[in-house]
Design a protein around this motif. Structure first.
Motif, short mmCIF file in Angstrom:
data_model
loop_
_atom_site.label_atom_id
_atom_site.label_comp_id
_atom_site.label_asym_id
_atom_site.label_seq_id
_atom_site.Cartn_x
_atom_site.Cartn_y
_atom_site.Cartn_z
N MET A 199 -14.29 41.96 40.54
CA MET A 199 -15.40 41.50 39.69
C MET A 199 -16.52 42.54 39.68
O MET A 199 -17.12 42.81 38.66
N SER A 241 -15.66 36.24 36.10
CA SER A 241 -17.10 36.56 36.12
C SER A 241 -17.84 35.72 35.10
O SER A 241 -17.25 35.29 34.11
N HIS A 268 -19.77 35.19 39.94
CA HIS A 268 -18.34 34.94 39.76
C HIS A 268 -17.84 33.80 40.62
O HIS A 268 -18.50 33.39 41.58
#
Ligand code: ASP
Length: 472
Positions: A203, A238, A412
């Motif tokens: 992420m 995310s 996230h």
């Protein structure tokens, strides 16, 4: 490929075909012999009569021999039609036949569902056990389920990324399996308890929507329905909140079940969301069985349990432990978001904190868990401190993640439904070993490969290891 599937024969009347497979059984009527030829698609009847040049050779053939047949597909006469067999209207008249491999008699019957056979013997000869129709069906349906998931997620912008198997300890509440390094003697890799830190780091890399059909390895005490390694549909996203993750999972599972298991009935849609407090108070369990009729093998009662406590007290170690894992975002008891207050609660009243953890349950089983993650390095460090680590240990173990979060980290969260349990429930199997090709026993042994097993003196020496208290 010259081989066609047995099942295809039914549409090839009058054609010469080349077939391969195992001999399922032999019916010898003296002047005419019928063989049932089995491949993965099913069974086709092979007829051999005295017009076949090597008729005597047929008498040598034994069940489970592997053969090749060239023959002509013909319609059966009406009184010989077998309505129970998909190829029951046709048979294949032999022109040529070759035995490719002989077979000794098998250690057990493979024509039944196999539940009646001692599991230790089934596992020792798993390659034969897997010839069984029920297990072939389980493997095929597992493949179809995973293919569905891969396509579903791919269509929604997810990409599958592989993460390392040789890695470093990641805490998921179990012991690590470790692998000694030959080059760096005295140092060890750990096998991943899950790809948790890697997927969070992806992420930070801007991958945004990740998934992986991931193998997880946890060295826990053996318990009947646990496997040292198991498979998860590991997901991380995310710019999401809890409901985004839960909605994705809910829609994916509804569509998977309705497409692949149309006979199954989902008790409630959308899936109920219960708080941990409600689940415990009303059902006495954090994985409640919400089926209306638990005797119905086709009922699926999915639910999400939310708002778990962040920490639980570990009496044996006299410390707080994360209920899910330390990367889960803690939450003030009233749900407000205030960093200063959160840090204060972490200091003084960790037991009062809730978390952004959610569990996914079905029919009384926990089939997955996940959370929205902590991305603020101050809070993450504090959580590790609450769990009994000092600053030095924290940076040694998790410095990479804390540093990574300093370079811009999207908010996230993710989840990881467990494939083995889900397949067990969908296939109405009594345990997860029935839906895994090569499982370990409930005691963590592979009876077919005979592992775990000893290393040779040379191997130990090369690794700089000495074995104490060998227990045989
Ligand atoms: N890594 C977690 C687990 O294996 C799942 C998650 O938090 O996404 O349970």
């Amino acid at each position: 490929m010259k081989k066609i599937w047995n099942l295809e024969c039914k549409n090839l009347i009058g054609k010469t075909v080349e077939l391969y497979g195992f001999v399922e059984n032999i019916r010898d009527h003296g002047k005419i012999v019928f063989l049932d030829l089995r491949d993965r698609s099913g069974i086709v009847q092979i007829v051999v009569d005295q017009s076949f040049k090597n008729f005597h050779q047929i008498k040598q053939i034994k069940p489970e021999n592997v053969i090749k047949v060239i023959g002509e597909v013909q319609e059966r006469s009406p009184h010989l039609i077998n309505p129970n067999l998909p190829t029951g209207r046709i048979e294949v008249k032999v022109k040529e036949l070759f035995v490719l491999s002989k077979a000794e008699s098998l250690p057990f019957d493979i024509s039944t569902d196999g539940y009646e056979i001692d599991e230790a013997i089934r596992l020792k000869y798993r390659y034969l056990d897997l010839r069984r129709k029920r297990l072939q069906k389980n493997l095929i349906n597992r493949h179809k389920f995973l293919l569905f998931i891969r396509n579903y997620l791919t269509a929604r912008g997810f990409i599958e990324v592989e993460t390392p198997i040789l890695t470093k300890s990641t805490p998921e509440g179990a012991r690590d399996y470790v692998v000694p390094s030959r080059i760096y003697k005295g140092k060890f890799y750990a096998l991943p308890q899950s790809p948790q830190q890697y997927k969070q780091l992806l992420m930070v890399s801007g991958i945004e929507r990740y998934f992986q059909i991931a193998r997880c390895l946890r060295d826990e005490d053996p318990r009947g329905d646990r496997q040292p390694e198991f498979t998860q549909i590991d997901i991380e996203m995310s710019y999401v909140e809890r409901e985004d993750v839960l909605n994705l999972i809910e829609e994916m599972f509804i569509e998977a079940v309705e497409t692949l298991y149309p006979n199954k009935k989902i008790t409630q849609k959308p899936f109920p969301r219960l708080t941990y407090e409600e689940a415990i108070r009303i059902y006495g369990s954090d994985k409640p069985d919400l089926r209306k009729n638990p005797d119905d093998p086709n009922e699926l009662a999915f639910a999400f349990v939310i708002d778990f406590p962040m920490f639980e007290w570990k009496e044996t170690e006299k410390r707080w432990d994360a209920v899910h894992h330390p990367f889960t975002q803690p939450k003030l008891p009233d749900g407000r978001k205030d960093k200063e207050e959160l840090l204060e609660f972490l200091d003084k009243n960790p037991e009062l904190l809730l978390s952004e953890q959610y569990d996914f349950v079905c029919n009384g089983y926990e089939i997955g868990g996940g959370s929205i993650r902590t991305t603020d390095p101050d809070i993450l460090v504090k959580v590790f401190e609450v769990m009994g680590n000092n600053k030095e240990e924290i940076f040694k173990k998790f410095g990479h993640l804390i540093n990574a979060f300093k370079y811009g980290v999207p908010p996230h969260g993710g989840i990881a439904p467990g494939v083995d349990r889900i397949m067990m429930i969908l296939e109405n199997e009594p345990n997860i070993r029935e839906v895994i090709a090569f499982p370990k026993t409930g005691e963590g042994r592979d009876l077919m490969m005979d592992s775990p097993s000893e290393l040779s003196e040379e191997q130990l020496k090369e690794l700089g290891l000495k074995v104490e208290n060998e227990n045989k």
